[in-house]
Design a protein around this motif. Structure first.
Motif, PDB file in Angstrom:
ATOM      1  N   VAL A  20      14.954 -29.254 -93.893  1.00 35.29           N
ATOM      2  CA  VAL A  20      14.502 -28.202 -92.973  1.00 35.29           C
ATOM      3  C   VAL A  20      15.399 -26.975 -93.125  1.00 35.29           C
ATOM      4  O   VAL A  20      14.933 -25.833 -93.239  1.00 35.29           O
ATOM      5  CB  VAL A  20      14.524 -28.708 -91.515  1.00 35.29           C
ATOM      6  CG1 VAL A  20      14.343 -27.541 -90.539  1.00 35.29           C
ATOM      7  CG2 VAL A  20      13.425 -29.739 -91.293  1.00 35.29           C
ATOM      8  N   GLU A  21      16.725 -27.233 -93.141  1.00 34.50           N
ATOM      9  CA  GLU A  21      17.677 -26.126 -93.277  1.00 34.50           C
ATOM     10  C   GLU A  21      17.600 -25.463 -94.643  1.00 34.50           C
ATOM     11  O   GLU A  21      17.991 -24.303 -94.800  1.00 34.50           O
ATOM     12  CB  GLU A  21      19.100 -26.649 -93.010  1.00 34.50           C
ATOM     13  CG  GLU A  21      19.309 -27.052 -91.554  1.00 34.50           C
ATOM     14  CD  GLU A  21      20.667 -27.686 -91.293  1.00 34.50           C
ATOM     15  OE1 GLU A  21      21.418 -27.936 -92.269  1.00 34.50           O
ATOM     16  OE2 GLU A  21      20.983 -27.929 -90.116  1.00 34.50           O
ATOM     17  N   ALA A  22      17.079 -26.203 -95.640  1.00 35.24           N
ATOM     18  CA  ALA A  22      16.912 -25.630 -96.980  1.00 35.24           C
ATOM     19  C   ALA A  22      15.657 -24.765 -97.071  1.00 35.24           C
ATOM     20  O   ALA A  22      15.407 -24.124 -98.110  1.00 35.24           O
ATOM     21  CB  ALA A  22      16.857 -26.740 -98.021  1.00 35.24           C
ATOM     22  N   ILE A  26       7.747 -28.369 -93.327  1.00 32.16           N
ATOM     23  CA  ILE A  26       7.429 -29.741 -92.931  1.00 32.16           C
ATOM     24  C   ILE A  26       6.053 -29.749 -92.273  1.00 32.16           C
ATOM     25  O   ILE A  26       5.880 -29.216 -91.170  1.00 32.16           O
ATOM     26  CB  ILE A  26       8.487 -30.307 -91.954  1.00 32.16           C
ATOM     27  CG1 ILE A  26       9.906 -30.134 -92.515  1.00 32.16           C
ATOM     28  CG2 ILE A  26       8.199 -31.780 -91.655  1.00 32.16           C
ATOM     29  CD1 ILE A  26      10.161 -30.819 -93.829  1.00 32.16           C
ATOM     30  N   VAL A  27       5.069 -30.327 -92.960  1.00 30.48           N
ATOM     31  CA  VAL A  27       3.702 -30.321 -92.440  1.00 30.48           C
ATOM     32  C   VAL A  27       3.399 -31.574 -91.612  1.00 30.48           C
ATOM     33  O   VAL A  27       2.364 -31.643 -90.942  1.00 30.48           O
ATOM     34  CB  VAL A  27       2.677 -30.185 -93.583  1.00 30.48           C
ATOM     35  CG1 VAL A  27       2.847 -28.826 -94.259  1.00 30.48           C
ATOM     36  CG2 VAL A  27       2.812 -31.307 -94.596  1.00 30.48           C
ATOM     37  N   GLY A  28       4.288 -32.548 -91.666  1.00 30.28           N
ATOM     38  CA  GLY A  28       4.095 -33.762 -90.869  1.00 30.28           C
ATOM     39  C   GLY A  28       5.304 -34.677 -90.973  1.00 30.28           C
ATOM     40  O   GLY A  28       5.975 -34.712 -92.001  1.00 30.28           O
ATOM     41  N   ALA A  52      12.087 -34.501 -84.722  1.00 28.24           N
ATOM     42  CA  ALA A  52      10.773 -33.909 -84.995  1.00 28.24           C
ATOM     43  C   ALA A  52      10.193 -33.247 -83.752  1.00 28.24           C
ATOM     44  O   ALA A  52       9.616 -32.151 -83.828  1.00 28.24           O
ATOM     45  CB  ALA A  52       9.820 -34.983 -85.519  1.00 28.24           C
ATOM     46  N   GLU A  53      10.337 -33.895 -82.613  1.00 25.18           N
ATOM     47  CA  GLU A  53       9.830 -33.321 -81.361  1.00 25.18           C
ATOM     48  C   GLU A  53      10.622 -32.067 -80.982  1.00 25.18           C
ATOM     49  O   GLU A  53      10.049 -31.083 -80.483  1.00 25.18           O
ATOM     50  CB  GLU A  53       9.901 -34.362 -80.253  1.00 25.18           C
ATOM     51  CG  GLU A  53       8.882 -35.484 -80.414  1.00 25.18           C
ATOM     52  CD  GLU A  53       8.919 -36.492 -79.282  1.00 25.18           C
ATOM     53  OE1 GLU A  53       7.870 -37.063 -78.967  1.00 25.18           O
ATOM     54  OE2 GLU A  53      10.018 -36.702 -78.712  1.00 25.18           O
ATOM     55  N   GLU A  54      11.915 -32.110 -81.232  1.00 21.67           N
ATOM     56  CA  GLU A  54      12.759 -30.949 -80.947  1.00 21.67           C
ATOM     57  C   GLU A  54      12.323 -29.732 -81.767  1.00 21.67           C
ATOM     58  O   GLU A  54      12.329 -28.601 -81.281  1.00 21.67           O
ATOM     59  CB  GLU A  54      14.213 -31.308 -81.273  1.00 21.67           C
ATOM     60  CG  GLU A  54      15.215 -30.180 -81.108  1.00 21.67           C
ATOM     61  CD  GLU A  54      16.592 -30.570 -81.614  1.00 21.67           C
ATOM     62  OE1 GLU A  54      17.243 -29.720 -82.260  1.00 21.67           O
ATOM     63  OE2 GLU A  54      17.006 -31.722 -81.391  1.00 21.67           O
ATOM     64  N   LYS A  55      11.891 -29.993 -83.008  1.00 19.62           N
ATOM     65  CA  LYS A  55      11.478 -28.912 -83.904  1.00 19.62           C
ATOM     66  C   LYS A  55       9.990 -28.585 -83.796  1.00 19.62           C
ATOM     67  O   LYS A  55       9.525 -27.609 -84.386  1.00 19.62           O
ATOM     68  CB  LYS A  55      11.803 -29.291 -85.350  1.00 19.62           C
ATOM     69  CG  LYS A  55      13.287 -29.372 -85.648  1.00 19.62           C
ATOM     70  CD  LYS A  55      13.944 -27.997 -85.536  1.00 19.62           C
ATOM     71  CE  LYS A  55      15.413 -28.040 -85.875  1.00 19.62           C
ATOM     72  NZ  LYS A  55      16.042 -26.693 -85.778  1.00 19.62           N
ATOM     73  N   GLY A  56       9.253 -29.398 -83.066  1.00 18.59           N
ATOM     74  CA  GLY A  56       7.828 -29.138 -82.885  1.00 18.59           C
ATOM     75  C   GLY A  56       6.961 -29.517 -84.070  1.00 18.59           C
ATOM     76  O   GLY A  56       5.862 -28.963 -84.251  1.00 18.59           O
TER      77      GLY A  56
END
Length: 323
Positions: A20-22, A26-28, A52-56
């Protein structure tokens, strides 16, 4: 790249966080169903789900992925370039493996082909290995049998536990996955077939946690204690009660001298003193206990334990109904 990420524990979360930081899309995110934990056995989400929930992110928690047509169609709709799998806990069927155009990539916590299977970190320590590492590979239908992409080797500390090594390798795994995805994007992946001399790392059995004083050396018992910390703890019996060892060492010759020790049974307590500590005879060498946990009690330094519990010298540990 568009990525579907599949993983469950905190080890996997580090890889998800890294990609994610790179800057990958993320589609799922796919993770295991919530499981009951703790004394109250309340349903608890996985570490990957929490992140995942934190990032939506779109989240999927299928009970099974094999012959699950609904889940298969959902994954196809996402059209991922790559599926990244880290400690997900399930083998992927061929139908899932064929979805991403750039393949499915796995992060595995060993230097493959050594320690294929569910518990590579634990077995590396249980076996007393001096080194281990992380491997990224393309997935196929076998158990960790795919082509190797990248590896990173690390030394295992003499006192390092499974928990400590787990944390180190989790971060290394995230960095290695990021490097692997960079190679995928540039199209300069070099695939390496695995050698045939593989070994397995199966799930741990609770029965193996019992210390075998009669047949194991001090070094082997130390590796057992390290390997099961913090998962379940190695244990023995004292006065019919279970006690767990969380930290031990192999005593040096200068630390303890006992005459006629060869005539004593393995598992005999040689020294039991709140100041000096606790030393136990094994098949070869003397085990020094550093951290212990009594039945229905907290973990504590051996000196603190011996101030409240009188373990007699020359008492033999391990007596129980099944001994």
């Amino acid at each position: 790249m568009k990525i579907v990420f599949m993983g469950t524990p905190d080890f996997a979360k580090e890889s998800l966080k890294a990609i994610v930081e790179a800057g990958h899309k993320i589609v799922g995110v796919v993770t295991n169903v919530d499981k009951p934990q703790g004394r109250g056995m309340k349903l608890q989400p996985s570490e990957v789900k929490k992140y995942a929930e934190e990032k939506g992110f779109s989240l999927y928690q299928p009970k099974t992925i094999k012959k699950n047509q609904e889940f298969l169609e959902e994954m196809k709709k996402l059209k991922p370039d790559v599926i990244c799998v880290v400690a997900y806990g399930k083998l992927l069927p061929k139908e899932i493996l064929e979805i991403p155009k750039e393949g499915c990539i796995n992060v595995h916590a060993s230097l493959l082909p050594k320690y294929r299977g569910a518990a590579p970190i634990q077995w590396a320590i249980l076996k007393g290995d001096k080194k281990t590492g992380v491997t990224t590979m393309y997935m196929d239908e076998g158990m960790d049998t795919g082509d190797i992409i990248l590896t990173e080797e690390v030394e295992i500390g003499e006192e390092e536990t499974t928990g400590e090594l787990w944390e180190r390798l989790a971060k290394i795994g995230g960095n290695l996955l990021t490097k692997t995805l960079e190679k995928v994007e540039k199209g300069n992946i070099i695939r390496k077939k695995q050698e045939s001399n593989f070994s397995m790392a199966p799930m741990l059995d609770k029965k193996m946690a019992k210390i075998d004083w009669e047949n194991k050396t001090a070094k082997e018992i130390k590796d057992l204690v390290r390997g099961l910390n913090p998962i379940m703890g190695a244990y023995t019996y004292w006065n019919g009660k279970k006690v767990k060892f969380w930290k031990v060492s192999v005593a040096s010759e200068e630390e303890i001298i006992v005459e006629n020790m060869d005539f004593l049974r393995n598992g005999t307590v040689l020294v039991s003193d709140p100041r000096k500590g606790m030393f136990i005879k094994t098949k070869k060498g003397i085990l020094k206990v550093l951290e212990i946990q009594g039945e229905n009690a907290k973990r504590m330094a051996i000196q603190d334990f011996l101030r409240g519990n009188q373990i007699e010298e020359f008492e033999v540990l391990g007596s129980s109904d099944d001994d």
